[in-house]
Design a protein around this motif. Sequence first.
Motif, PDB file in Angstrom:
ATOM      1  N   MET A 338       0.828  -1.203   0.000  1.00 32.77           N
ATOM      2  CA  MET A 338       0.000   0.000   0.000  1.00 32.77           C
ATOM      3  C   MET A 338       0.867   1.259   0.000  1.00 32.77           C
ATOM      4  O   MET A 338       0.512   2.267  -0.617  1.00 32.77           O
ATOM      5  CB  MET A 338      -0.932  -0.004   1.217  1.00 32.77           C
ATOM      6  CG  MET A 338      -2.025  -1.082   1.166  1.00 32.77           C
ATOM      7  SD  MET A 338      -3.127  -0.967  -0.271  1.00 32.77           S
ATOM      8  CE  MET A 338      -2.403  -2.209  -1.376  1.00 32.77           C
ATOM      9  N   MET A 339       2.000   1.204   0.673  1.00 37.11           N
ATOM     10  CA  MET A 339       2.930   2.327   0.650  1.00 37.11           C
ATOM     11  C   MET A 339       3.461   2.546  -0.763  1.00 37.11           C
ATOM     12  O   MET A 339       3.540   3.689  -1.255  1.00 37.11           O
ATOM     13  CB  MET A 339       4.080   2.079   1.618  1.00 37.11           C
ATOM     14  CG  MET A 339       5.136   3.184   1.648  1.00 37.11           C
ATOM     15  SD  MET A 339       4.505   4.764   2.265  1.00 37.11           S
ATOM     16  CE  MET A 339       4.540   4.425   4.045  1.00 37.11           C
ATOM     17  N   ASP A 340       3.827   1.459  -1.435  1.00 35.56           N
ATOM     18  CA  ASP A 340       4.304   1.571  -2.811  1.00 35.56           C
ATOM     19  C   ASP A 340       3.226   2.162  -3.718  1.00 35.56           C
ATOM     20  O   ASP A 340       3.521   3.018  -4.565  1.00 35.56           O
ATOM     21  CB  ASP A 340       4.730   0.195  -3.341  1.00 35.56           C
ATOM     22  CG  ASP A 340       6.035  -0.292  -2.730  1.00 35.56           C
ATOM     23  OD1 ASP A 340       6.771   0.547  -2.168  1.00 35.56           O
ATOM     24  OD2 ASP A 340       6.308  -1.501  -2.801  1.00 35.56           O
ATOM     25  N   ASN A 341       1.994   1.699  -3.552  1.00 35.01           N
ATOM     26  CA  ASN A 341       0.900   2.230  -4.366  1.00 35.01           C
ATOM     27  C   ASN A 341       0.694   3.718  -4.112  1.00 35.01           C
ATOM     28  O   ASN A 341       0.482   4.502  -5.040  1.00 35.01           O
ATOM     29  CB  ASN A 341      -0.398   1.468  -4.072  1.00 35.01           C
ATOM     30  CG  ASN A 341      -0.425   0.096  -4.723  1.00 35.01           C
ATOM     31  OD1 ASN A 341       0.430  -0.223  -5.550  1.00 35.01           O
ATOM     32  ND2 ASN A 341      -1.405  -0.709  -4.376  1.00 35.01           N
ATOM     33  N   SER A 342       0.744   4.093  -2.845  1.00 35.06           N
ATOM     34  CA  SER A 342       0.559   5.501  -2.501  1.00 35.06           C
ATOM     35  C   SER A 342       1.656   6.362  -3.113  1.00 35.06           C
ATOM     36  O   SER A 342       1.401   7.446  -3.637  1.00 35.06           O
ATOM     37  CB  SER A 342       0.534   5.668  -0.982  1.00 35.06           C
ATOM     38  OG  SER A 342       0.249   7.003  -0.620  1.00 35.06           O
ATOM     39  N   LYS A 343       2.885   5.880  -3.062  1.00 37.33           N
ATOM     40  CA  LYS A 343       3.995   6.632  -3.648  1.00 37.33           C
ATOM     41  C   LYS A 343       3.805   6.820  -5.154  1.00 37.33           C
ATOM     42  O   LYS A 343       4.243   7.819  -5.727  1.00 37.33           O
ATOM     43  CB  LYS A 343       5.315   5.915  -3.375  1.00 37.33           C
ATOM     44  CG  LYS A 343       5.776   5.980  -1.923  1.00 37.33           C
ATOM     45  CD  LYS A 343       7.077   5.216  -1.726  1.00 37.33           C
ATOM     46  CE  LYS A 343       7.565   5.311  -0.296  1.00 37.33           C
ATOM     47  NZ  LYS A 343       8.830   4.547  -0.090  1.00 37.33           N
ATOM     48  N   ASN A 351      -6.139   3.349   5.984  1.00 37.08           N
ATOM     49  CA  ASN A 351      -6.202   4.659   6.641  1.00 37.08           C
ATOM     50  C   ASN A 351      -5.028   4.822   7.613  1.00 37.08           C
ATOM     51  O   ASN A 351      -5.177   4.681   8.828  1.00 37.08           O
ATOM     52  CB  ASN A 351      -7.541   4.794   7.380  1.00 37.08           C
ATOM     53  CG  ASN A 351      -7.708   6.154   8.032  1.00 37.08           C
ATOM     54  OD1 ASN A 351      -7.003   7.101   7.696  1.00 37.08           O
ATOM     55  ND2 ASN A 351      -8.651   6.249   8.960  1.00 37.08           N
ATOM     56  N   LYS A 352      -3.857   5.114   7.048  1.00 40.26           N
ATOM     57  CA  LYS A 352      -2.676   5.320   7.877  1.00 40.26           C
ATOM     58  C   LYS A 352      -1.976   6.606   7.433  1.00 40.26           C
ATOM     59  O   LYS A 352      -1.709   6.793   6.239  1.00 40.26           O
ATOM     60  CB  LYS A 352      -1.723   4.133   7.776  1.00 40.26           C
ATOM     61  CG  LYS A 352      -2.290   2.856   8.409  1.00 40.26           C
ATOM     62  CD  LYS A 352      -1.221   1.799   8.593  1.00 40.26           C
ATOM     63  CE  LYS A 352      -1.779   0.599   9.371  1.00 40.26           C
ATOM     64  NZ  LYS A 352      -0.738  -0.404   9.649  1.00 40.26           N
ATOM     65  N   PRO A 353      -1.662   7.501   8.385  1.00 36.13           N
ATOM     66  CA  PRO A 353      -1.057   8.801   8.039  1.00 36.13           C
ATOM     67  C   PRO A 353       0.211   8.682   7.211  1.00 36.13           C
ATOM     68  O   PRO A 353       0.429   9.467   6.293  1.00 36.13           O
ATOM     69  CB  PRO A 353      -0.778   9.427   9.407  1.00 36.13           C
ATOM     70  CG  PRO A 353      -1.739   8.773  10.342  1.00 36.13           C
ATOM     71  CD  PRO A 353      -1.899   7.378   9.837  1.00 36.13           C
ATOM     72  N   GLU A 354       1.071   7.710   7.544  1.00 38.07           N
ATOM     73  CA  GLU A 354       2.335   7.590   6.825  1.00 38.07           C
ATOM     74  C   GLU A 354       2.127   7.196   5.368  1.00 38.07           C
ATOM     75  O   GLU A 354       2.889   7.599   4.479  1.00 38.07           O
ATOM     76  CB  GLU A 354       3.263   6.591   7.516  1.00 38.07           C
ATOM     77  CG  GLU A 354       2.754   5.167   7.613  1.00 38.07           C
ATOM     78  CD  GLU A 354       1.908   4.889   8.847  1.00 38.07           C
ATOM     79  OE1 GLU A 354       1.808   3.707   9.231  1.00 38.07           O
ATOM     80  OE2 GLU A 354       1.349   5.859   9.418  1.00 38.07           O
ATOM     81  N   ILE A 355       1.067   6.440   5.105  1.00 35.53           N
ATOM     82  CA  ILE A 355       0.766   6.057   3.721  1.00 35.53           C
ATOM     83  C   ILE A 355       0.200   7.244   2.955  1.00 35.53           C
ATOM     84  O   ILE A 355       0.572   7.483   1.799  1.00 35.53           O
ATOM     85  CB  ILE A 355      -0.195   4.849   3.702  1.00 35.53           C
ATOM     86  CG1 ILE A 355       0.533   3.607   4.228  1.00 35.53           C
ATOM     87  CG2 ILE A 355      -0.745   4.603   2.304  1.00 35.53           C
ATOM     88  CD1 ILE A 355      -0.320   2.359   4.314  1.00 35.53           C
ATOM     89  N   ARG A 356      -0.648   8.000   3.595  1.00 33.93           N
ATOM     90  CA  ARG A 356      -1.189   9.212   2.945  1.00 33.93           C
ATOM     91  C   ARG A 356      -0.072  10.218   2.683  1.00 33.93           C
ATOM     92  O   ARG A 356      -0.037  10.867   1.630  1.00 33.93           O
ATOM     93  CB  ARG A 356      -2.268   9.849   3.816  1.00 33.93           C
ATOM     94  CG  ARG A 356      -3.541   9.033   3.925  1.00 33.93           C
ATOM     95  CD  ARG A 356      -4.684   9.875   4.459  1.00 33.93           C
ATOM     96  NE  ARG A 356      -4.403  10.441   5.771  1.00 33.93           N
ATOM     97  CZ  ARG A 356      -4.656   9.829   6.912  1.00 33.93           C
ATOM     98  NH1 ARG A 356      -5.186   8.606   6.901  1.00 33.93           N
ATOM     99  NH2 ARG A 356      -4.390  10.404   8.070  1.00 33.93           N
ATOM    100  N   LYS A 357       0.844  10.354   3.630  1.00 32.28           N
ATOM    101  CA  LYS A 357       1.927  11.340   3.501  1.00 32.28           C
ATOM    102  C   LYS A 357       2.835  11.027   2.321  1.00 32.28           C
ATOM    103  O   LYS A 357       3.410  11.934   1.702  1.00 32.28           O
ATOM    104  CB  LYS A 357       2.739  11.377   4.798  1.00 32.28           C
ATOM    105  CG  LYS A 357       3.797  12.470   4.837  1.00 32.28           C
ATOM    106  CD  LYS A 357       4.515  12.496   6.187  1.00 32.28           C
ATOM    107  CE  LYS A 357       5.564  13.602   6.222  1.00 32.28           C
ATOM    108  NZ  LYS A 357       6.264  13.644   7.538  1.00 32.28           N
ATOM    109  N   ALA A 358       2.967   9.755   1.986  1.00 39.08           N
ATOM    110  CA  ALA A 358       3.853   9.344   0.889  1.00 39.08           C
ATOM    111  C   ALA A 358       3.194   9.480  -0.478  1.00 39.08           C
ATOM    112  O   ALA A 358       3.825   9.223  -1.508  1.00 39.08           O
ATOM    113  CB  ALA A 358       4.290   7.891   1.097  1.00 39.08           C
ATOM    114  N   PHE A 359       1.961   9.923  -0.510  1.00 37.51           N
ATOM    115  CA  PHE A 359       1.170   9.950  -1.735  1.00 37.51           C
ATOM    116  C   PHE A 359       1.873  10.714  -2.862  1.00 37.51           C
ATOM    117  O   PHE A 359       2.220  11.895  -2.723  1.00 37.51           O
ATOM    118  CB  PHE A 359      -0.186  10.599  -1.442  1.00 37.51           C
ATOM    119  CG  PHE A 359      -1.152  10.589  -2.585  1.00 37.51           C
ATOM    120  CD1 PHE A 359      -1.694   9.406  -3.045  1.00 37.51           C
ATOM    121  CD2 PHE A 359      -1.514  11.770  -3.216  1.00 37.51           C
ATOM    122  CE1 PHE A 359      -2.595   9.392  -4.099  1.00 37.51           C
ATOM    123  CE2 PHE A 359      -2.408  11.770  -4.266  1.00 37.51           C
ATOM    124  CZ  PHE A 359      -2.945  10.577  -4.706  1.00 37.51           C
ATOM    125  N   GLY A 360       2.106  10.006  -3.975  1.00 37.89           N
ATOM    126  CA  GLY A 360       2.642  10.629  -5.178  1.00 37.89           C
ATOM    127  C   GLY A 360       4.121  10.946  -5.177  1.00 37.89           C
ATOM    128  O   GLY A 360       4.627  11.515  -6.147  1.00 37.89           O
TER     129      GLY A 360
END
Length: 435
Positions: A338-343, A351-360
């Motif tokens: 999910m982190m990779d997808n968000s990046k 729903n995790k702040p660190e994943i949202r923060k890495a978005f794009g």
Amino acid sequence: MRKARIAPLVSLAAIIALTACTTTETSPKSPGDTKKEPIELVFATHLGMSQETFNKEIGDPIRQKFPYITPKYIERGNGTNLNDLVSAGTAPDITWFVHSSFVNTIQQLGLDYDLTDLIKKYNYDMNRYYPQALETLKYYTGGKGIYGIPKEISQSVLYYNKDIFDKFGVPYPKDGMTWDEAYELARTMTRTVDGTAYRGMSTFYSTILRENQLSISPLSPTEDKANVNNDQWKQLLLTLDKIYKIPGNNRPTNTRSITPEVEQFEKQLNVAMLISGYGRQVNFPPNLNWDVVSMPTFKDKPKVGQQSSPTFWGITPTSKHKEDAFEVIMYLMNDERMMDNSKKGLLTPVNKPEIRKAFGTDAPELKGKNLEAAYYNTYAPIEPARASGLNNAIRQDAINIVNDAFTDMLLNNIDVNTALRQADEKINQKFVEKK
């Protein structure tokens, strides 16, 4: 995803303890590390996906993580739709589906399977997902059972053509605009310059109505009857109708298809703003100088965007490999992936702040874009659940009827009261037909 990886160890340890007298095999480090007999897991969906995309996003990662599993994907097509597979007795092990198709497709075909026991066995943390996403299936099941794991989630945003704003010398849209502010901006941007007619705003209004920000349903929560001929639906339709009634801003009138709405923005480049689901930018041409802000909101509901409209993973009741299938789903949805997808700039249901923060952050095509827009609004609550025993199967029919009623307002100048009254009557007729 620590819990998802530890839980299988507990289960296997228990098995080993019971069979210690006959084996000295040790517990695996992770679900995919165990020496297991080769199996095949069959995937199929009512949604479209190419074989190439499946392999890239699903198949190849499974092969790498679970060498004993051969993922097989049956692409949707003539004779290979879900209903064809079920009729032939070859239902898949794993499917994925849009929440709104749960009753009409998954449940109707007998592909619904309650994952509650598997979730408990693996101590899988469902709280990692947006609660609004989880609530969508409860709407159809009355809160009984867990029939899917969130796979994807959506959010509408407002795209805009920077070149048109620059041409007119008008400041760009901003996050947090209300519908009234968006209307005024659309009115300012609707004009004819150098012989070219520019529209201020187009919308993918079928989505806005279906996953509406007011969390209103086209169906009564207490009985099998329509619930659209009321002030809330009137407010929603008039909010959109007002934008289209700006002189020069009405949508193409030679078709009922909503496709030209999008094409005018991304192909003809004569629309200043487009409200659509985030991710639409993958279809934009290189010469479209675009950016994005949050979807407009109602003044009394600031920062409340659309409902979540998720897709879900599901395991079928006929699968002989339910535990393997569940381990695969846990892996596909783990925090690392999910982190990779968000990046990469993909919205995730986790729903995790660190994943949202890495978005794009790893998406060169999104460099310099207003990435905050995708998460600026919160998800609207799912519409109120209906009483047990009521017919939820016609909900999509009801939404289609409302969508058609609004299209009649735009193309045939039907007034809102007539449109909603007629929609109410048509929905009630659907209930009669389904009895």
